[in-house]
Design a protein around this motif. Sequence first.
Motif, PDB file in Angstrom:
ATOM      1  N   ARG A 247       0.813  -1.224   0.000  1.00  0.00           N
ATOM      2  CA  ARG A 247       0.000   0.000   0.000  1.00  0.00           C
ATOM      3  C   ARG A 247       0.845   1.272   0.000  1.00  0.00           C
ATOM      4  NH1 ARG A 247      -5.233  -1.561   0.423  1.00  0.00           N
ATOM      5  NH2 ARG A 247      -5.672  -3.463   1.563  1.00  0.00           N
ATOM      6  N   ASP A 248       2.087   1.179   0.433  1.00  0.00           N
ATOM      7  CA  ASP A 248       3.036   2.294   0.406  1.00  0.00           C
ATOM      8  C   ASP A 248       4.284   1.873  -0.354  1.00  0.00           C
ATOM      9  OD1 ASP A 248       1.703   4.271   1.902  1.00  0.00           O
ATOM     10  OD2 ASP A 248       2.226   3.249   3.764  1.00  0.00           O
ATOM     11  N   PHE A 249       4.113   1.303  -1.507  1.00  0.00           N
ATOM     12  CA  PHE A 249       5.203   0.672  -2.238  1.00  0.00           C
ATOM     13  C   PHE A 249       6.274   1.680  -2.636  1.00  0.00           C
ATOM     14  CE2 PHE A 249       7.064  -1.689  -5.875  1.00  0.00           C
ATOM     15  CZ  PHE A 249       7.386  -2.840  -5.188  1.00  0.00           C
ATOM     16  N   ASP A 250       7.508   1.369  -2.273  1.00  0.00           N
ATOM     17  CA  ASP A 250       8.667   2.199  -2.587  1.00  0.00           C
ATOM     18  C   ASP A 250       9.393   1.576  -3.772  1.00  0.00           C
ATOM     19  OD1 ASP A 250      11.072   3.588  -2.697  1.00  0.00           O
ATOM     20  OD2 ASP A 250      11.779   2.889  -0.738  1.00  0.00           O
ATOM     21  N   ILE A 251       9.157   2.127  -4.964  1.00  0.00           N
ATOM     22  CA  ILE A 251       9.752   1.570  -6.183  1.00  0.00           C
ATOM     23  C   ILE A 251      11.272   1.627  -6.131  1.00  0.00           C
ATOM     24  CG2 ILE A 251      10.012   1.912  -8.679  1.00  0.00           C
ATOM     25  CD1 ILE A 251       7.081   2.783  -8.719  1.00  0.00           C
ATOM     26  N   LYS A 252      11.821   2.724  -5.639  1.00  0.00           N
ATOM     27  CA  LYS A 252      13.274   2.864  -5.589  1.00  0.00           C
ATOM     28  C   LYS A 252      13.904   1.794  -4.684  1.00  0.00           C
ATOM     29  CE  LYS A 252      16.856   6.328  -5.067  1.00  0.00           C
ATOM     30  NZ  LYS A 252      17.157   7.728  -4.827  1.00  0.00           N
ATOM     31  N   GLY A 253      13.331   1.596  -3.501  1.00  0.00           N
ATOM     32  CA  GLY A 253      13.844   0.567  -2.592  1.00  0.00           C
ATOM     33  C   GLY A 253      13.684  -0.824  -3.171  1.00  0.00           C
ATOM     34  N   ALA A 254      12.537  -1.081  -3.797  1.00  0.00           N
ATOM     35  CA  ALA A 254      12.292  -2.394  -4.396  1.00  0.00           C
ATOM     36  C   ALA A 254      13.267  -2.665  -5.538  1.00  0.00           C
ATOM     37  CB  ALA A 254      10.855  -2.484  -4.895  1.00  0.00           C
ATOM     38  N   THR A 255      13.514  -1.659  -6.344  1.00  0.00           N
ATOM     39  CA  THR A 255      14.444  -1.817  -7.464  1.00  0.00           C
ATOM     40  C   THR A 255      15.858  -2.063  -6.954  1.00  0.00           C
ATOM     41  OG1 THR A 255      13.072  -0.415  -8.868  1.00  0.00           O
ATOM     42  CG2 THR A 255      15.372  -0.697  -9.531  1.00  0.00           C
ATOM     43  N   ARG A 256      16.243  -1.341  -5.908  1.00  0.00           N
ATOM     44  CA  ARG A 256      17.591  -1.523  -5.349  1.00  0.00           C
ATOM     45  C   ARG A 256      17.763  -2.951  -4.823  1.00  0.00           C
ATOM     46  NH1 ARG A 256      22.304   0.260  -3.360  1.00  0.00           N
ATOM     47  NH2 ARG A 256      22.949  -0.619  -1.352  1.00  0.00           N
ATOM     48  N   LEU A 257      16.808  -3.435  -4.015  1.00  0.00           N
ATOM     49  CA  LEU A 257      16.942  -4.760  -3.429  1.00  0.00           C
ATOM     50  C   LEU A 257      16.900  -5.851  -4.501  1.00  0.00           C
ATOM     51  CD1 LEU A 257      17.300  -6.414  -0.876  1.00  0.00           C
ATOM     52  CD2 LEU A 257      14.817  -6.431  -0.615  1.00  0.00           C
ATOM     53  N   THR A 258      16.049  -5.703  -5.487  1.00  0.00           N
ATOM     54  CA  THR A 258      15.969  -6.677  -6.574  1.00  0.00           C
ATOM     55  C   THR A 258      17.275  -6.705  -7.361  1.00  0.00           C
ATOM     56  OG1 THR A 258      13.584  -6.348  -6.714  1.00  0.00           O
ATOM     57  CG2 THR A 258      14.654  -7.362  -8.615  1.00  0.00           C
ATOM     58  N   THR A 259      17.793  -5.526  -7.652  1.00  0.00           N
ATOM     59  CA  THR A 259      19.064  -5.447  -8.379  1.00  0.00           C
ATOM     60  C   THR A 259      20.184  -6.045  -7.548  1.00  0.00           C
ATOM     61  OG1 THR A 259      18.310  -3.469  -9.536  1.00  0.00           O
ATOM     62  CG2 THR A 259      20.690  -3.878  -9.516  1.00  0.00           C
TER      63      THR A 259
END
Length: 184
Positions: A41-53
Amino acid sequence: QTRAAVFDLADPETIGPALEDVGRVRHLVLAAIERDDNRIRDFDIKGATRLTTLKLVGYAEVVHQLADRLTEDASIVIFGGEAKDRPYPGSTTVTTVNGGVLGLTRTLAIELAPIRVNSIHPGIVGDSPFWASKPPEVLEGFRSRTPTGRLCNMEDIVGAVVFLLENRAMNGVELRADAGWLIT
């Protein structure tokens, strides 16, 4: 001979240059641990992209860079985490990425054969910097729910990694190291 290389897995373009002078590799351990509180519900795209990368692209790029330098009897261990099997509020990205670590493990085991590739998914490691700073009652709440009556410690995790690196019967394995916490 043991050698450590330090670089940012979340910046995969820097990995190749950082590994240029690495010679033959027999054992490779990829351990990236980054806390991420990411709720849908408060999705942080930048954080998600960093962790996935960091964990998926970064791990894969390290193996790509070293693939031709792995000895025939080489083994690789990559770190995921128990959130893969035991999600919690805020683990949207962590749970998803650690599930991807299992997929990466199995793919690499097939593509790199006869080189062995395994993953380890630690649960709560009581004496790690993150958990050791928690109040004793928090740790006791988790400890009391393990069948062993104890939490894993850093020595347990090191022993599990060494087992995966050295035991030639282990390939494509995902090892949970959690003192039985998942089954409670």
